[in-house]
Design a protein around this motif. Structure first.
Motif, PDB file in Angstrom:
ATOM      1  N   ASP A 388       0.829  -1.210   0.000  1.00  0.00           N
ATOM      2  CA  ASP A 388       0.000   0.000   0.000  1.00  0.00           C
ATOM      3  C   ASP A 388       0.866   1.263   0.000  1.00  0.00           C
ATOM      4  O   ASP A 388       0.560   2.235  -0.698  1.00  0.00           O
ATOM      5  CB  ASP A 388      -0.919   0.006   1.220  1.00  0.00           C
ATOM      6  N   ILE A 389       1.935   1.262   0.806  1.00  0.00           N
ATOM      7  CA  ILE A 389       2.821   2.430   0.871  1.00  0.00           C
ATOM      8  C   ILE A 389       3.447   2.698  -0.491  1.00  0.00           C
ATOM      9  O   ILE A 389       3.498   3.849  -0.960  1.00  0.00           O
ATOM     10  CB  ILE A 389       3.904   2.222   1.954  1.00  0.00           C
ATOM     11  N   GLN A 390       3.925   1.636  -1.157  1.00  0.00           N
ATOM     12  CA  GLN A 390       4.543   1.812  -2.478  1.00  0.00           C
ATOM     13  C   GLN A 390       3.518   2.324  -3.490  1.00  0.00           C
ATOM     14  O   GLN A 390       3.829   3.177  -4.330  1.00  0.00           O
ATOM     15  CB  GLN A 390       5.149   0.488  -2.954  1.00  0.00           C
ATOM     16  N   ARG A 391       2.286   1.814  -3.399  1.00  0.00           N
ATOM     17  CA  ARG A 391       1.237   2.250  -4.324  1.00  0.00           C
ATOM     18  C   ARG A 391       0.920   3.725  -4.112  1.00  0.00           C
ATOM     19  O   ARG A 391       0.757   4.485  -5.076  1.00  0.00           O
ATOM     20  CB  ARG A 391      -0.010   1.392  -4.123  1.00  0.00           C
ATOM     21  N   GLU A 392       0.839   4.154  -2.844  1.00  0.00           N
ATOM     22  CA  GLU A 392       0.553   5.557  -2.541  1.00  0.00           C
ATOM     23  C   GLU A 392       1.681   6.466  -3.022  1.00  0.00           C
ATOM     24  O   GLU A 392       1.447   7.575  -3.488  1.00  0.00           O
ATOM     25  CB  GLU A 392       0.329   5.751  -1.044  1.00  0.00           C
ATOM     26  N   LYS A 393       2.911   5.981  -2.890  1.00  0.00           N
ATOM     27  CA  LYS A 393       4.048   6.779  -3.367  1.00  0.00           C
ATOM     28  C   LYS A 393       3.996   6.952  -4.878  1.00  0.00           C
ATOM     29  O   LYS A 393       4.263   8.035  -5.400  1.00  0.00           O
ATOM     30  CB  LYS A 393       5.363   6.114  -2.957  1.00  0.00           C
ATOM     31  N   ARG A 394       3.648   5.865  -5.574  1.00  0.00           N
ATOM     32  CA  ARG A 394       3.564   5.952  -7.035  1.00  0.00           C
ATOM     33  C   ARG A 394       2.440   6.884  -7.470  1.00  0.00           C
ATOM     34  O   ARG A 394       2.534   7.549  -8.499  1.00  0.00           O
ATOM     35  CB  ARG A 394       3.350   4.560  -7.633  1.00  0.00           C
ATOM     36  N   ALA A 395       1.372   6.924  -6.656  1.00  0.00           N
ATOM     37  CA  ALA A 395       0.230   7.793  -6.987  1.00  0.00           C
ATOM     38  C   ALA A 395       0.446   9.230  -6.518  1.00  0.00           C
ATOM     39  O   ALA A 395      -0.438  10.073  -6.670  1.00  0.00           O
ATOM     40  CB  ALA A 395      -1.043   7.231  -6.365  1.00  0.00           C
ATOM     41  N   ASN A 396       1.644   9.476  -5.921  1.00  0.00           N
ATOM     42  CA  ASN A 396       1.988  10.824  -5.421  1.00  0.00           C
ATOM     43  C   ASN A 396       0.964  11.332  -4.414  1.00  0.00           C
ATOM     44  O   ASN A 396       0.577  12.505  -4.432  1.00  0.00           O
ATOM     45  CB  ASN A 396       2.116  11.826  -6.579  1.00  0.00           C
ATOM     46  N   LYS A 397       0.499  10.441  -3.573  1.00  0.00           N
ATOM     47  CA  LYS A 397      -0.435  10.861  -2.524  1.00  0.00           C
ATOM     48  C   LYS A 397       0.323  11.671  -1.464  1.00  0.00           C
ATOM     49  O   LYS A 397       1.546  11.613  -1.364  1.00  0.00           O
ATOM     50  CB  LYS A 397      -1.074   9.637  -1.884  1.00  0.00           C
ATOM     51  N   GLY A 398      -0.421  12.405  -0.676  1.00  0.00           N
ATOM     52  CA  GLY A 398       0.184  13.280   0.319  1.00  0.00           C
ATOM     53  C   GLY A 398       0.964  12.514   1.370  1.00  0.00           C
ATOM     54  O   GLY A 398       0.719  11.326   1.639  1.00  0.00           O
ATOM     55  N   SER A 399       1.919  13.212   1.962  1.00  0.00           N
ATOM     56  CA  SER A 399       2.791  12.585   2.951  1.00  0.00           C
ATOM     57  C   SER A 399       2.016  12.118   4.188  1.00  0.00           C
ATOM     58  O   SER A 399       2.417  11.176   4.857  1.00  0.00           O
ATOM     59  CB  SER A 399       3.887  13.562   3.375  1.00  0.00           C
ATOM     60  N   LYS A 400       0.878  12.782   4.478  1.00  0.00           N
ATOM     61  CA  LYS A 400       0.091  12.396   5.655  1.00  0.00           C
ATOM     62  C   LYS A 400      -0.452  10.985   5.513  1.00  0.00           C
ATOM     63  O   LYS A 400      -0.471  10.213   6.469  1.00  0.00           O
ATOM     64  CB  LYS A 400      -1.057  13.395   5.877  1.00  0.00           C
ATOM     65  N   VAL A 401      -0.898  10.653   4.316  1.00  0.00           N
ATOM     66  CA  VAL A 401      -1.428   9.305   4.065  1.00  0.00           C
ATOM     67  C   VAL A 401      -0.327   8.279   4.245  1.00  0.00           C
ATOM     68  O   VAL A 401      -0.510   7.244   4.897  1.00  0.00           O
ATOM     69  CB  VAL A 401      -2.006   9.217   2.633  1.00  0.00           C
ATOM     70  N   ILE A 402       0.827   8.569   3.667  1.00  0.00           N
ATOM     71  CA  ILE A 402       1.960   7.637   3.744  1.00  0.00           C
ATOM     72  C   ILE A 402       2.458   7.511   5.177  1.00  0.00           C
ATOM     73  O   ILE A 402       2.761   6.418   5.651  1.00  0.00           O
ATOM     74  CB  ILE A 402       3.097   8.101   2.800  1.00  0.00           C
ATOM     75  N   GLU A 403       2.517   8.635   5.901  1.00  0.00           N
ATOM     76  CA  GLU A 403       2.960   8.593   7.291  1.00  0.00           C
ATOM     77  C   GLU A 403       2.003   7.769   8.156  1.00  0.00           C
ATOM     78  O   GLU A 403       2.434   7.040   9.052  1.00  0.00           O
ATOM     79  CB  GLU A 403       3.069  10.022   7.850  1.00  0.00           C
ATOM     80  N   ARG A 404       0.699   7.875   7.871  1.00  0.00           N
ATOM     81  CA  ARG A 404      -0.287   7.097   8.621  1.00  0.00           C
ATOM     82  C   ARG A 404      -0.089   5.605   8.367  1.00  0.00           C
ATOM     83  O   ARG A 404      -0.153   4.786   9.286  1.00  0.00           O
ATOM     84  CB  ARG A 404      -1.697   7.534   8.235  1.00  0.00           C
TER      85      ARG A 404
END
Length: 862
Positions: A388-404
């Motif tokens: 999920d983290i890698q997918r969010e990074k590829r989608a350029n989602k905000g850092s808050k989502v990734i940090e959570r």
């Protein structure tokens, strides 16, 4: 005078090297000014005295510290007259050192002179200074005097009875070994000066004494004494610290390499340089030590996260090994989660700590075991979250989502770390209290014991800490800690290697360095999800100091980064076995590890290496095959044989329902392998497995005789290899996707119906062979208390082997570095294969297949 000030003086003193040891005229030995300049020039490579330089030893000096005592300081080859002259100069250097020692002793005597009456007055009604003030100001001065008096008394007669063969190296070596007293003096120096200054201001009598201290004059002079201030004399030992390496350098330069003194002087110089370097480092903020009392330091030697067993519950702790105590603390976060704080749970002074053997009568704490399927579920969650983290990074989602997501991942990994280890590591306090930690490997247990026992040799006094001291200690842990985070994959940076996935072939060749003949074997461990797992064990090589195993093992890697090897002495005499932590154990003779570097291992060639461990050297060869290559099913080109041949062809040829190889291997394992620890998990010797494979392929009539003489792990490895090399998995390529979807169903009734009908849809040879194997694996798991192989462990071993598709249409990545790693989706697929087999292993009854095979297929409706 500050610490910076006295270390800065080191650079200044180099400009006046002729007087560095308080040398009297006799030390000049008629040397003219040119000789003096030459000597100064010779010193320059080792000292940076440029005005812009730092007060430290130069970087050149620090960087080449090890070479100073060998290459730079070796006496150059010279002619006979030059050698004779060098030896003569050696005498004059020693004469100068003697004169310097005499002057230094007079300065120390001058400090000691008022100390005695001040101490006597301290017990009266009108003391000049208190006992505590005297102790602080004159701290370690008596000890320094005794050290140098002994050195002077030893050196003087040797120089008086001089010959070129005269030895003095032992004296300098002993002097260097006592530099620890200077460490204490230097650490206390600033406090001593501040105390002296305050006492002078408060007491006129002491102010008068401190300005009129008289040292006897060692030079030919009309005055027998020289007046010195207390400040000047207290600086003398500090001054001497910075000059010790210069003295030894000069002496070594005039000591031929062939002289018996040369290695002793080199050792003394090394000790002095290291000591001086540590003094220089005191200018920068200390990370690894804290002041305990005047002149004493408590250093952090080792720290780690461990699981403590407290009243049957697992608790995550951060443990610290200091130079004098073992501390168990709980890390807690402050409000806002920004800063850290420690709560001390307990501590044991090292003098009170033991690893006493456990008596038969003593109750060993019951270790609460976490079911393997729960651990597996945690691993699945971890893999999903990382995906999920890698997918969010590829989608350029905000850092808050990734940090959570990262926070959830960290929590899950902490939970896995808490629940995984099951090996007891017990420490005992002399007061009778015992504490139990749980760790995953004998490697860590041995490492902690070795570190503690080594440090205990230097500890002689017990003590107790006040609440204030304990608070200071736990506060210091935040700054001193070297392990800042839970040591799992969340802490890796994105550009760090995720580890290796695939198979590592390891050949354990031989070992040397054992002192006496004994029975020796090795075990191999690799890391997986943050903790280590035992993967292979060599045979016991009896009564030898140079075992030659030459055994090859194939080890499966799951994101592994480290390969460990432990060498044991096998003890067959039950009365001599050491009994620690409630388990009978063989003795660890050595341990070591190597990092599994993807860049080094990706060329697919054997890499030979030597692991050094406590004087023992073990020779290994390693070769890595990525999972993409190693798990690709390759059909056999042979028309005969059993490996790589479809199971239906083999059973038809043999006129059997279950292939002969499966029946033979299962029969032999049930005969003598059911209580083998790690059966099916621990690798067998690769050469034995290949020999059995060849014998089965040619239908060797003597295969049963071969098996009876082989290690049972090789037979288990042969059975696994047979299923792994089937051109199509036992569960078939056609039905594999359906099994993967069926196991994901949430409704238990629907899942059971689906899974059973899929199972009964298998071709008859596949189904009967699977049921035969399933029955065997359940019997293996019944002995779990002895062989440590649960249903889950067996599913982990056999799941991918029985279900992994043949991947006829898959393509090998073109990038040669890509096979080194594995995507998290692949990891999830492996987990799914394990879950399918585990499901069938846990089903209480599976109906016998009806010959008509009337069943509902779920190939499209799942």
């Amino acid at each position: 005078m500050g610490l910076n000030k006295f270390v800065c003086s080191e650079a200044l003193m180099c400009h006046n090297y002729a007087s560095f040891s308080g040398t009297p005229p006799s030390y000049a030995y008629d040397a003219d000014r040119a000789e003096e300049q030459r000597r100064h020039h010779d010193m320059m490579p080792y000292i940076d005295d440029s005005p812009s330089s730092s007060p430290h030893l130069s970087s050149k000096s620090r960087g080449s510290r090890d070479t100073l005592s060998s290459e730079s300081l070796e006496s150059t080859k010279s002619s006979e007259p030059d050698l004779e002259k060098g030896l003569e100069m050696r005498k004059w250097v020693l004469s100068g050192i003697l004169a310097s020692e005499e002057t230094y002793l007079s300065h120390l005597e001058a400090l000691l002179l008022p100390m005695k009456p001040l101490k006597a007055a301290a017990t009266t009604s009108q003391p000049v200074l208190s006992s505590q003030q005297i102790e602080t100001i004159f701290f370690k001065v008596p000890e320094l005097y005794e050290i140098h008096k002994e050195f002077y008394d030893g050196l003087f007669p040797r120089v008086q009875q001089w010959s070129h063969q005269q030895r003095v190296g032992d004296l300098f070596q002993k002097l260097a070994s006592q530099l620890g007293v200077y460490r204490a003096f230097v650490d206390n120096y600033e406090v001593a000066m501040e105390t002296a200054e305050k006492c002078c201001q408060a007491n006129a009598q002491f102010a008068e004494i401190s300005e009129n201290l008289k040292a006897r004059n060692t030079k030919d002079s009309k005055d027998q004494t020289t007046k010195n201030s207390l400040e000047t004399l207290l600086y003398k030992p500090v001054d001497r610290v910075t000059r010790s390496t210069l003295v030894l350098h000069d002496l070594l330069k005039h000591t031929p390499a062939s002289h018996p003194d040369h290695p002793l002087l080199q050792d003394a110089l090394r000790i002095s340089q290291n000591f001086l370097s540590s003094i220089n480092e005191e200018i920068t903020p200390r990370r690894q030590s804290m002041t305990v009392k005047k002149g004493e330091h408590r250093q952090l030697l080792k720290d780690s996260f461990m699981v403590e067993l407290v009243e049957g519950a697992r608790k995550l702790r951060h443990v610290f090994l200091f130079t004098d105590l073992f501390l168990c603390a709980k890390l807690k976060k402050q409000l806002g989660g920004k800063s850290q704080q420690y709560d001390c749970k307990w501590y044991i002074p090292l003098t009170d700590l033991s690893f006493q053997t456990v008596d038969e009568s003593e109750a060993v704490p019951n270790i609460p075991l976490v079911p393997d399927e729960e651990l597996d579920a945690m691993k699945i969650k971890i893999s999903q979250m990382k995906n999920d983290i890698q997918r969010e990074k590829r989608a350029n989602k905000g850092s808050k989502v990734i940090e959570r997501l990262k926070k959830k991942l960290s929590e899950q990994e902490s939970l896995l770390l808490l629940m995984s280890p099951n090996m007891a590591f017990r420490v005992h306090n002399r007061n009778g209290k015992s504490y139990t930690f749980l760790i995953s490997s004998d490697y860590e247990r041995a490492e902690w014991r070795e570190n503690i026992r080594e440090q205990q040799k230097k500890c002689f006094k017990s003590f107790s800490l006040t609440s204030v001291e304990l608070q200071m200690l736990t506060n210091s842990c935040v700054k001193l800690q070297t392990v800042h985070n839970i040591p799992l994959t969340i802490n890796k940076e994105d550009d760090e290697s995720p580890g290796l996935y695939g198979f590592l072939n390891v050949i354990v060749h031989s070992a040397t360095g054992f002192k006496q003949s004994t029975n020796l074997y090795c075990t191999l461990e690799v890391d997986s999800f943050g903790y280590f797992v035992n993967k292979a064990k060599t045979r016991v090589y009896r009564d030898t100091t140079e075992p030659n195993w030459n055994e090859e093992f194939e080890i499966e890697l799951e994101g592994s980064q480290t390969l460990r090897i432990l060498c044991y002495e096998k003890c067959y005499n039950k009365t001599k076995l050491t009994k620690e932590d409630g388990e009978i154990t063989d003795r660890i003779m050595g341990k070591g590890q190597i990092q599994l570097d993807p860049q080094v291992l990706q060329d697919k060639d054997w890499q030979r290496t030597v692991i050094s461990m406590n004087g023992v050297e073990v020779k290994l060869s390693v070769k890595f095959t990525s999972r993409e290559f190693s798990l690709k099913r390759m059909p056999s080109r042979k028309q005969t044989g059993v490996f790589g041949v479809k199971i239906a062809i083999v059973t038809k040829r043999e006129r059997s329902k279950v292939p002969y190889i499966v029946r033979q291997c299962v029969e032999e394992i049930e005969r003598r392998g059911m209580e083998e620890v790690g059966i099916y998990r621990v690798s067998g010797v690769a050469t034995d497995i290949q020999a059995l494979k060849a014998a089965f392929d040619v239908n060797n009539k003597d295969v049963s005789v071969m098996m009876s003489e082989m290690d049972v792990n090789a037979i288990a490895g042969t059975l696994k290899l047979y299923f792994r090399e089937l051109p199509e998995p036992l569960f078939t390529d056609e039905l594999y996707p359906n099994f993967a979807e069926g196991i994901a169903l949430s409704d238990p009734v629907a899942k059971e119906s689906c899974m059973l009908n899929l199972l009964l849809s298998l071709p008859e040879p596949n189904l009967v062979t699977f049921l035969f194997l399933l029955d065997h694996l359940k019997r293996v798991a019944e002995r779990e208390s002895i062989n440590k192989m649960s249903l889950h462990n067996l599913a982990t071993v056999f799941g991918p082997t029985l279900l992994r598709p043949s991947e006829k249409d898959s393509k090998i990545p073109a990038n040669p570095t890509q096979p080194i790693t594995m995507t998290d989706s692949w990891s999830l697929e492996v987990m799914s294969q394990v879950q399918v087999l585990l499901y069938f292993l846990q089903l209480e009854t599976i109906p016998t297949p009806d010959s008509k095979r009337q069943s509902i297929l779920f190939s499209t409706e799942v």
